[in-house]
Write an enzyme that holds these catalytic residues in place. Structure first.
Site, mmCIF file in Angstrom:
data_model
loop_
_atom_site.group_PDB
_atom_site.id
_atom_site.type_symbol
_atom_site.label_atom_id
_atom_site.label_comp_id
_atom_site.label_asym_id
_atom_site.label_seq_id
_atom_site.Cartn_x
_atom_site.Cartn_y
_atom_site.Cartn_z
ATOM 1 N N GLY B 20 7.664 7.273 28.680
ATOM 2 C CA GLY B 20 8.745 8.231 28.475
ATOM 3 C C GLY B 20 9.647 7.738 27.358
ATOM 4 O O GLY B 20 9.243 6.913 26.536
ATOM 5 N N PHE B 144 29.259 19.873 28.869
ATOM 6 C CA PHE B 144 28.493 19.522 30.061
ATOM 7 C C PHE B 144 29.436 18.990 31.121
ATOM 8 O O PHE B 144 30.468 18.401 30.783
ATOM 9 C CB PHE B 144 27.413 18.494 29.727
ATOM 10 C CG PHE B 144 26.053 18.946 30.144
ATOM 11 C CD1 PHE B 144 25.311 19.771 29.340
ATOM 12 C CD2 PHE B 144 25.535 18.571 31.379
ATOM 13 C CE1 PHE B 144 24.060 20.217 29.736
ATOM 14 C CE2 PHE B 144 24.289 19.012 31.782
ATOM 15 C CZ PHE B 144 23.547 19.833 30.956
ATOM 16 N N ASP B 238 7.159 3.853 41.138
ATOM 17 C CA ASP B 238 6.144 2.796 41.093
ATOM 18 C C ASP B 238 6.724 1.480 40.575
ATOM 19 O O ASP B 238 6.506 0.425 41.163
ATOM 20 C CB ASP B 238 4.970 3.207 40.191
ATOM 21 C CG ASP B 238 4.270 4.460 40.685
ATOM 22 O OD1 ASP B 238 4.367 4.752 41.892
ATOM 23 O OD2 ASP B 238 3.617 5.137 39.879
ATOM 24 N N GLN B 257 21.391 10.921 42.968
ATOM 25 C CA GLN B 257 22.166 12.142 42.742
ATOM 26 C C GLN B 257 21.417 13.380 43.246
ATOM 27 O O GLN B 257 20.233 13.548 42.957
ATOM 28 C CB GLN B 257 22.426 12.297 41.242
ATOM 29 C CG GLN B 257 23.278 13.505 40.907
ATOM 30 C CD GLN B 257 23.597 13.565 39.417
ATOM 31 O OE1 GLN B 257 22.743 13.871 38.593
ATOM 32 N NE2 GLN B 257 24.804 13.222 39.065
ATOM 33 N N HIS B 259 21.347 17.318 42.895
ATOM 34 C CA HIS B 259 21.805 18.416 42.051
ATOM 35 C C HIS B 259 21.974 19.653 42.928
ATOM 36 O O HIS B 259 21.143 19.917 43.790
ATOM 37 C CB HIS B 259 20.758 18.656 40.957
ATOM 38 C CG HIS B 259 21.236 19.523 39.843
ATOM 39 N ND1 HIS B 259 21.422 20.880 39.983
ATOM 40 C CD2 HIS B 259 21.577 19.232 38.571
ATOM 41 C CE1 HIS B 259 21.852 21.379 38.835
ATOM 42 N NE2 HIS B 259 21.957 20.395 37.964
ATOM 43 N N LEU B 269 14.544 22.514 39.278
ATOM 44 C CA LEU B 269 15.921 22.677 38.837
ATOM 45 C C LEU B 269 16.198 24.060 38.248
ATOM 46 O O LEU B 269 15.471 24.529 37.382
ATOM 47 C CB LEU B 269 16.230 21.611 37.783
ATOM 48 C CG LEU B 269 17.684 21.196 37.709
ATOM 49 C CD1 LEU B 269 18.108 20.563 39.023
ATOM 50 C CD2 LEU B 269 17.875 20.212 36.574
ATOM 51 N N GLU B 272 22.150 24.230 35.096
ATOM 52 C CA GLU B 272 23.589 24.227 35.282
ATOM 53 C C GLU B 272 24.216 25.527 34.753
ATOM 54 O O GLU B 272 25.269 25.967 35.201
ATOM 55 C CB GLU B 272 24.145 23.027 34.490
ATOM 56 C CG GLU B 272 25.514 22.577 34.878
ATOM 57 C CD GLU B 272 25.499 21.275 35.675
ATOM 58 O OE1 GLU B 272 24.437 20.780 36.076
ATOM 59 O OE2 GLU B 272 26.600 20.783 35.924
ATOM 60 N N ARG B 303 28.889 18.218 40.258
ATOM 61 C CA ARG B 303 27.624 18.332 40.988
ATOM 62 C C ARG B 303 27.693 17.823 42.425
ATOM 63 O O ARG B 303 27.242 18.489 43.350
ATOM 64 C CB ARG B 303 26.535 17.525 40.272
ATOM 65 C CG ARG B 303 25.988 18.163 39.046
ATOM 66 C CD ARG B 303 24.934 17.275 38.420
ATOM 67 N NE ARG B 303 24.508 17.866 37.152
ATOM 68 C CZ ARG B 303 23.641 17.287 36.316
ATOM 69 N NH1 ARG B 303 23.113 16.117 36.611
ATOM 70 N NH2 ARG B 303 23.297 17.873 35.205
ATOM 71 N N HIS B 370 17.686 14.388 42.429
ATOM 72 C CA HIS B 370 17.540 14.629 41.001
ATOM 73 C C HIS B 370 17.454 13.350 40.170
ATOM 74 O O HIS B 370 16.609 13.226 39.312
ATOM 75 C CB HIS B 370 18.730 15.480 40.542
ATOM 76 C CG HIS B 370 18.694 15.853 39.098
ATOM 77 N ND1 HIS B 370 17.598 16.471 38.542
ATOM 78 C CD2 HIS B 370 19.595 15.713 38.094
ATOM 79 C CE1 HIS B 370 17.839 16.696 37.253
ATOM 80 N NE2 HIS B 370 19.031 16.219 36.952
ATOM 81 N N ARG B 412 25.710 9.756 37.993
ATOM 82 C CA ARG B 412 25.490 9.918 36.554
ATOM 83 C C ARG B 412 26.044 11.244 36.051
ATOM 84 O O ARG B 412 25.954 12.258 36.729
ATOM 85 C CB ARG B 412 23.992 9.863 36.257
ATOM 86 C CG ARG B 412 23.647 10.192 34.825
ATOM 87 C CD ARG B 412 22.172 10.059 34.546
ATOM 88 N NE ARG B 412 21.349 11.091 35.144
ATOM 89 C CZ ARG B 412 21.250 12.346 34.707
ATOM 90 N NH1 ARG B 412 21.965 12.766 33.683
ATOM 91 N NH2 ARG B 412 20.443 13.201 35.311
#
Lengths: 272, 603
Positions: B20, B144, B238, B257, B259, B269, B272, B303, B370, B412
């Site tokens: 990632g 945000f 993992d 967290q 959501h 999801l 938002e 949230r 989340h 977060r």
């Protein structure tokens, strides 16, 4: 198909094949309960968890962004994670799931995408930025960004590639996914190698190999249009020297504020 | 069947697990610093990584956008003329992040993150990310939750997708070697020194010992331990479980967290933006219940507060759906035109996954697991630490959601995760390059670790005494107990119940067997390994949460509803301790007392 309130039973036929032990692929039938919110992937997950742990497929994100789960359902390439099962059941409540066609099968619904990735690598999918990079961002105009919007949505699922009859006949063809990626690079004002790219994809196995059969458009789960991108690249390939000069000129001002048209608006999705 | 192990082993200077944003940035940065022999393993193809699912944006105080003067903080946005005073700063970003973290975030790491944030956005831009723009060509920024300025750079609603593809392409350009669909089974750590790992090539089922001078874990979060989660099926924690088994402690695992708008029963999801655009939350009695919990902010409260409000309604019997665990998100009053223009993706999601058209009726939703704040303890260079004193585990690094650095503390903020993964991935890559170039040796490996791993896996296929247990049934039971007892609301009683359940499930798991006995692409085997991981770290979550007798950020104890800085302004470290379960120790939070002393977290 039996009805029982909002749930009913569906028959899912899945192509099974392990090349180590099976002579050829076979269809196996499973019964699953379906409610209005069951997706094709949900059905596969239920079968694997409760009936046959050896059923093999790829999946991850569950909402059509990771590109893992492209398969062939009732003869049409699609992602299975966001495909409602009710939409693919026939009148008798049956659906048939096979791996993406034209690609070697690794096991059951898992295909070997090596050639797909090789073609992706072959076109050098990365941006080649100018030698001089500003301290802050390059100033792309909103219009330049808008031109790239569709191409950058591609999730590399392979649905188009495996529906393309040209790919089926000629493996050397770079394919719709790689050409859509080339469109993204060639049209990006920050890319410094449009001429080399247009030479590369103007060759035998590039843009002229496409027979405009449009299968890729039908297959794309993100509703993108590789054929149109290929058309554009063909036109640019014919005037690539002039296009490269324009690009070099554009890059002279790429670090400077773009001229703002009167009444220019903020991007519509800035509040979202 | 027996799994084959193969010699010779594979050797790299640097090995990275997870492709990632964190893992790929680490690979790219190390490569740019001159390390040529880098291998990146991923159990998926790299482009399938869950970083690609992030929608909203990536935070940095760029100061490109501001609310129109005189319209208040929620007013329409305009480009800030470059000659005008800035409205945003790294200091403000820092304060927002600390406040969001409920003061559990380490302020030295947060300071590094917010100061370097603009640079990493510009690097992404120079590498080809197609960000949305303001008219003069600067990167556009949106608002945000929890951020006091429009700070999120974005690409429509698929920001993570664009970042992931861009960074992957650049890593390819720099010659990084990827091992797609290779599964890391075990980490080889002896005497506090990491020596390599054991991995399985999924296609062939072959097990290989891989050695490296430095190893980085960027393996992602652990949300799949809950029945309702927004996480991809791959997010089975993992990396944290493997590290824990290798003797590395896990930090702040109790903080996860939830959501507020996951699709009912699916967890997927819903953006938002549903609440941002004016959607109502409605209970089974048709009441717009946020009036009771946040009369001013209503649905736009943060949230964790909205998730707790929803869960209160559900637990007091006012939910919707056949199990009464849902809530309605009603957008019908917005009208077809606005929905089609502003929320087309949300509409499609609800249609495909719930069979509901949000123009005609409300969408069923519920809180969804989340983001994992906890993980493998690491410093701001990704160096993994072994204890509260900061003793390094030589040669082992971690970054991204699997790591706990800790910049998110107890909760977060949206758009800080893409930033964290990218920025600390890059820092770890640079640090590994320095480590390697300073002459770190290839460490010897004792015995035959691949054979040990193979023997463990063979257990899933061996004859079982009596009726074998089903892996899927055990995973389901675990997710159920975590959902009921270690979710939005926790109490000593509930957590104790979860612990009892987990212990019983671990016992049952010893008798679990798989159906697929083939070597080739055995996803049945992978599911068994992943379930073992879930069972292992879930125990850590529950034990850590049971000990923490306070409510802070995402960890809410109804029996201890207040934050308790006297006792609990500290990080949890859970150490593996054999059959006795985790042993807990604690580590102080780094706080700049003169600048950002703890305050009440009030919005």
């Amino acid at each position: 198909m039996t009805q029982n309130g909002t749930t009913r039973t569906a028959t899912i036929r899945v192509q099974r094949f392990n090349p180590d032990v099976d002579a050829k692929p076979t269809l196996r039938e499973y019964q699953v309960q379906v409610s209005p919110d069951t997706t094709v992937l949900d059905a596969l997950e239920t079968i694997k968890a409760t009936q046959d742990g050896s059923l093999t497929y790829r999946r991850s994100c569950r909402h059509a962004i990771c590109g893992s789960c492209a398969m062939n359902v009732n003869g049409k390439n699609t992602l299975v994670c966001n495909k409602p099962l009710r939409e693919v059941l026939d009148r008798k409540g049956r659906a048939t799931i096979r791996p993406l066609p034209y690609l070697p099968i690794i096991k059951d619904l898992v295909v070997d995408r090596s050639q797909f990735w090789e073609q992706y690598l072959r076109v050098k999918p990365w941006l080649i930025p100018p030698a001089d990079v500003p301290e802050a961002e390059f100033r792309m105009t909103p219009a330049e960004v808008a031109a790239l919007r569709d191409a950058e949505k591609c999730i590399m699922c392979g649905a188009c590639y495996s529906s393309c009859q040209v790919v089926a006949l000629r493996q050397a063809y770079v394919g719709p996914h790689a050409l859509l990626k080339m469109y993204l690079r060639v049209l990006d004002p920050r890319d410094s190698a449009p001429e080399e790219r247009l030479v590369e994809i103007g060759g035998d196995d590039g843009v002229y190999r496409c027979h405009t059969i449009f299968n890729c458009i039908d297959a794309c789960p993100k509703e993108l249009n590789p054929t149109a991108a290929i058309e554009t690249l063909r036109k640019l390939a014919q005037k690539r020297a002039a296009f490269a000069r324009e690009r070099a000129e554009r890059q002279q001002t790429l670090a400077m504020p773009a001229p703002v048209a009167p009444g220019a608006e903020m991007p519509a999705d800035i509040e979202g | 069947m027996t799994l084959t192990t193969s010699e010779p082993e594979i050797v790299h200077d640097i090995l990275i697990v997870g492709a990632g944003l964190a893992g790929t940035w680490a690979a790219l940065a190390a490569s740019q610093a001159g390390v040529t022999n880098i291998g990146v393993l991923s159990k998926l193809h790299p482009l399938r990584s869950h970083s690609g699912a992030a929608q909203g944006g990536i935070a940095a105080a760029l100061n490109n956008v501001r609310p129109v003067a005189g319209t208040g903080p929620r007013g329409p946005l305009e480009a800030r003329p470059e000659t005008d005073d800035p409205i945003d700063s790294w200091e403000l970003h820092m304060f927002d992040t600390i406040k969001g973290s409920d003061w559990l975030g380490d302020q030295d790491a947060i300071e590094i993150m917010v100061k370097e944030a603009p640079e990493i956005i510009y690097e992404y831009e120079h590498m080809g990310c197609v960000f949305s723009r303001v008219p003069d060509g600067r990167i556009a920024q949106r608002r945000f939750g929890g951020h006091s300025a429009p700070r999120a750079s974005f690409s429509a609603d698929y920001t993570g997708h664009v970042l992931l593809h861009t960074i992957h392409e650049q890593a390819l350009r720099h010659g990084v070697q990827f091992y797609p669909e290779w599964y890391c089974l075990d980490l080889i750590v002896e005497d506090n020194v990491c020596r390599g790992l054991v991995a399985m090539e999924i296609l062939s089922g072959r097990l290989v010992t891989m050695r490296a001078k430095a190893v980085l874990f960027g393996t992602g979060g652990y949300g799949r331990a809950w029945r309702i989660t927004s996480n991809a099926t791959a997010n089975t924690g993992d990396g944290v479980a493997i590290a824990y088994r290798a003797g590395i402690p896990l930090m702040d695992m109790e903080f996860v967290q939830f959501h507020p708008t996951g699709l009912y029963k699916k967890g997927i999801l819903m953006s938002e933006a549903c609440r941002g655009e004016g959607g109502y939350l409605v209970n089974g009695l048709g009441e717009r219940f946020m009036e009771k919990y946040a009369p001013d902010k209503m649905e736009l409260a943060p949230r964790d507060l909205v998730s707790r409000s929803e869960q209160t309604e559900i637990e007091e019997g006012r939910g919707i759906g056949d199990d009464r665990e849902g809530i309605y998100l009603d957008m019908t009053h917005l009208g077809a035109e606005k929905i089609m223009k502003r929320l087309p993706q949300v509409r499609e999601l609800a249609l495909n996954f719930a069979g509901v058209d949000i123009i005609e009726g409300p969408a069923p939703i519920q809180p969804t697991a989340h983001y994992s704040m906890g993980g493998i303890p690491a410093d701001a260079d990704g160096q993994v630490i072994a204890d509260a004193e900061g003793t390094p585990v030589l040669g082992l690094f971690a970054a991204g959601e699997c790591a706990c650095i800790s910049v998110h503390g107890a909760n977060r903020l949206g758009t800080n995760s893409l930033l964290d993964a990218s920025l600390f991935g890059r820092r770890a890559g640079k640090a590994m390059a320095v480590f390697v170039k300073n002459g770190a040796p290839l460490q010897p490996v004792r015995g035959k670790p691949a054979e040990q791993s193979a023997a463990r896996l063979a257990g899933f296929m061996a004859d079982a005494p009596g009726e074998p247990e089903s892996v899927a049934a055990i995973a389901d039971a675990l997710k159920d107990t975590m959902q009921r007892n270690a979710g939005v609301f926790r109490t000593a009683e509930r957590l104790q119940r979860a612990l009892t359940d987990i212990k019983a499930l671990q016992e049952r798991f010893a008798r679990a067997r798989i159906q697929d006995r083939s070597r080739r692409f055995n996803t049945d085997l992978l599911a068994a390994i992943e379930t073992e991981h879930l069972l292992s770290f879930s125990e850590v979550i529950v034990v850590s949460g049971l000990a923490r007798t306070e409510s802070r950020g995402a960890h809410f104890r109804t029996d201890f509803p207040k934050r308790d800085d006297d006792q609990w302004l500290r990080h949890t470290l859970a150490h593996t301790n054999g059959a006795d379960g985790p042993r807990l120790s604690y580590k102080p939070v780094t706080i700049f007392w003169d600048r950002y002393p703890p305050q009440e977290r009030k919005y």
